[in-house]
Motif scaffolding. Structure first.
Motif, PDB file in Angstrom:
ATOM      1  N   ALA A  59     -21.619  42.532   3.170  1.00 35.43           N
ATOM      2  CA  ALA A  59     -23.011  41.576   3.121  1.00 35.43           C
ATOM      3  C   ALA A  59     -22.602  40.954   1.601  1.00 35.43           C
ATOM      4  N   ILE A  60     -23.788  40.043   2.685  1.00 38.37           N
ATOM      5  CA  ILE A  60     -23.716  39.374   0.945  1.00 38.37           C
ATOM      6  C   ILE A  60     -25.074  40.023   0.290  1.00 38.37           C
ATOM      7  N   VAL A  61     -25.824  39.643  -0.868  1.00 35.53           N
ATOM      8  CA  VAL A  61     -26.625  39.946  -1.370  1.00 35.53           C
ATOM      9  C   VAL A  61     -27.223  38.610  -2.635  1.00 35.53           C
ATOM     10  N   GLU A  62     -27.965  38.010  -2.042  1.00 38.27           N
ATOM     11  CA  GLU A  62     -28.364  36.606  -2.574  1.00 38.27           C
ATOM     12  C   GLU A  62     -29.998  37.366  -3.672  1.00 38.27           C
ATOM     13  N   GLY A  63     -29.859  35.843  -4.629  1.00 39.64           N
ATOM     14  CA  GLY A  63     -31.021  35.853  -5.095  1.00 39.64           C
ATOM     15  C   GLY A  63     -31.178  37.940  -6.030  1.00 39.64           C
ATOM     16  N   VAL A  64     -30.202  38.521  -6.198  1.00 39.07           N
ATOM     17  CA  VAL A  64     -31.117  39.673  -7.544  1.00 39.07           C
ATOM     18  C   VAL A  64     -30.869  39.443  -8.637  1.00 39.07           C
ATOM     19  N   ASP A  97     -31.479  28.310  -4.222  1.00 39.60           N
ATOM     20  CA  ASP A  97     -32.256  27.336  -3.197  1.00 39.60           C
ATOM     21  C   ASP A  97     -32.437  25.691  -4.593  1.00 39.60           C
ATOM     22  N   PHE A  98     -31.468  24.785  -4.321  1.00 40.76           N
ATOM     23  CA  PHE A  98     -31.313  24.167  -5.952  1.00 40.76           C
ATOM     24  C   PHE A  98     -32.384  23.751  -5.168  1.00 40.76           C
ATOM     25  N   ASN A  99     -33.057  23.374  -5.063  1.00 42.49           N
ATOM     26  CA  ASN A  99     -34.075  22.718  -4.567  1.00 42.49           C
ATOM     27  C   ASN A  99     -35.757  23.499  -5.193  1.00 42.49           C
ATOM     28  N   ALA A 100     -35.253  24.749  -5.752  1.00 42.35           N
ATOM     29  CA  ALA A 100     -36.517  25.148  -5.669  1.00 42.35           C
ATOM     30  C   ALA A 100     -36.155  26.095  -6.572  1.00 42.35           C
ATOM     31  N   LYS A 116     -35.106  31.964  -8.339  1.00 42.46           N
ATOM     32  CA  LYS A 116     -35.643  32.910  -8.302  1.00 42.46           C
ATOM     33  C   LYS A 116     -34.928  34.603  -8.101  1.00 42.46           C
ATOM     34  N   THR A 117     -35.618  35.209  -8.584  1.00 49.50           N
ATOM     35  CA  THR A 117     -35.041  36.679  -8.018  1.00 49.50           C
ATOM     36  C   THR A 117     -35.828  37.310  -7.370  1.00 49.50           C
TER      37      THR A 117
END
Length: 387
Positions: free
Chosen positions: A97-102, A342-345, A353-354
């Motif tokens: 599993a991948i956990v993103e934005g940590v 997101d490279f656009n945000a 962002k976290t």
């Protein structure tokens, strides 16, 4: 939860998408809480998320990283928007599993500040692994080794009053057990000297080492030519030792391992490629041994790293950033959790962002996998992650 049926939380972060794991079959039938083992692998220095989990369809990714972006035709495709680093060939075939934005909400991106948070789960007094060990003993009993670092000294184990050890190499255990009788005067003096907490800890550690060493193979046959050791290098050696203890039925409940070098301010492409190869061979080799030993339903492997890197390259490397991306292997529901980078945000500092705080990530491992309720009780779990 992320870890599957049998684990729940009143507060939960929901999963984002499910990974299409063609050809991968994994039965989510994890062992009882009391039989589960957690292996925490620290990627020290701050691993760059987009170099590990590549957003290969985002044009802005290639705009901000003209030198260091991984070409589309090299990634290992995970889904329509995300691919793995091309050096993670073996792990790409695993259940993960991948956990993103940590990350966290600190204003500081200092190694010291961030490590304080991760190592102690917000506590400066007691390490996260030590907290787990104390609670596991209280909840499930046992007077043997509960927590272990196979990477030497680890702040995650600091402040433990229970059964914990830190060793540079597991063969130290055999040496200690075999040579224990060679130092009778020393250990007799330690046993008799009433010197307070320090002496008590020395005696306890000596006793644990002697007991552990008596229950594992006296002559370790380390296959230095195996891919796990030869290509996995230092991390492979650490996980080889961890696997030996598990196979011998003497494993503690929580094991810490570490690989340094992820503070890639320069020469990122060369350094990170080599680190990804080590991660791939070391962890896959460990998981292979767990499969053979029949421990696939009992062992969860989770990555940590103090932070990610900045979205935009800085010469041939990356500055410190936020919004890391982590990976969990074993009895997990394969999927993407949190919110994709997101490279656009980006925020006003050029950081991701976290979305998932480090407390929520660690809470999931403690509560949903090990059944420990008192560590980080105020945090939410990542719903659907572990089995």
């Amino acid at each position: 939860s992320l870890l599957g049926s049998g684990s729940s939380s009143d507060q939960a972060k929901t999963s984002a998408t499910t990974l299409p794991k063609a050809g991968v079959e994994f039965q989510l039938n994890p062992a009882d809480y009391k039989d589960r083992i957690l292996v925490l692998i620290e990627l020290q220095g701050g691993n760059d998320g987009p170099s590990t989990f590549v957003p290969y369809t985002q044009g802005k990714y290639y705009d901000l990283r003209p030198r260091l972006a991984i070409p589309q035709d090299q990634v290992i495709v995970v889904d329509d928007t995300l691919g793995l680093n091309p050096n993670l060939q073996a792990l790409s075939k695993r259940n993960f599993a991948i956990v993103e934005g940590v990350g966290n909400t600190l204003d500081s991106l200092s190694h010291f500040d961030q490590q304080d948070q991760w190592h102690g789960a917000g506590s400066r007094r007691v390490g996260f692994v030590a907290q787990l060990g104390e609670e596991l003993i209280q909840k499930y009993g046992g007077d043997g080794l509960t927590t272990l670092s196979v990477a030497g000294y680890a702040p995650q184990l600091a402040g433990a009053s229970g059964s914990t050890l830190s060793v540079e190499a597991v063969n130290m255990v055999q040496t200690f057990a075999r040579d224990y009788g060679s130092f009778p005067a020393f250990y007799s003096a330690v046993d008799e000297f009433q010197g307070g907490p320090l002496t008590t800890r020395m005696v306890n550690s000596a006793t644990l080492l002697k007991d552990l060493g008596s229950r594992v193979p006296q002559e370790l046959e380390v296959d230095k030519e195996s891919p796990m050791i030869k290509e996995g290098k230092e991390l492979g050696k650490q996980l080889d030792g961890a696997a030996t203890l598990i196979e011998a039925g003497t494993a503690p409940r929580v094991i810490h391992a570490k690989l340094g070098g992820f503070d890639t301010h320069n020469n990122h492409d060369y350094k990170h490629d080599d680190l990804m190869k080590q991660v791939d061979f070391a962890i896959d080799g460990f998981l292979q041994r767990m499969d053979v030993a029949g421990y696939s339903d009992r062992v969860l492997v989770a990555l940590t790293s103090e932070f990610g890197r900045r979205a935009e390259e800085n010469g041939d490397g990356f500055d410190h950033g936020n919004g890391s991306t982590l990976m969990v292997f074993g009895p997990v529901n394969p999927g993407r959790y949190g919110v994709p980078l997101d490279f656009n945000a980006l925020d006003d500092r050029g950081n991701f962002k976290t979305e998932i705080t480090f407390q929520e990530y660690l809470r999931t491992l403690a509560h949903d996998w090990l059944g420990v309720e008192s560590v980080l009780p105020e945090a939410a779990s990542i719903e659907g992650l572990v089995a």
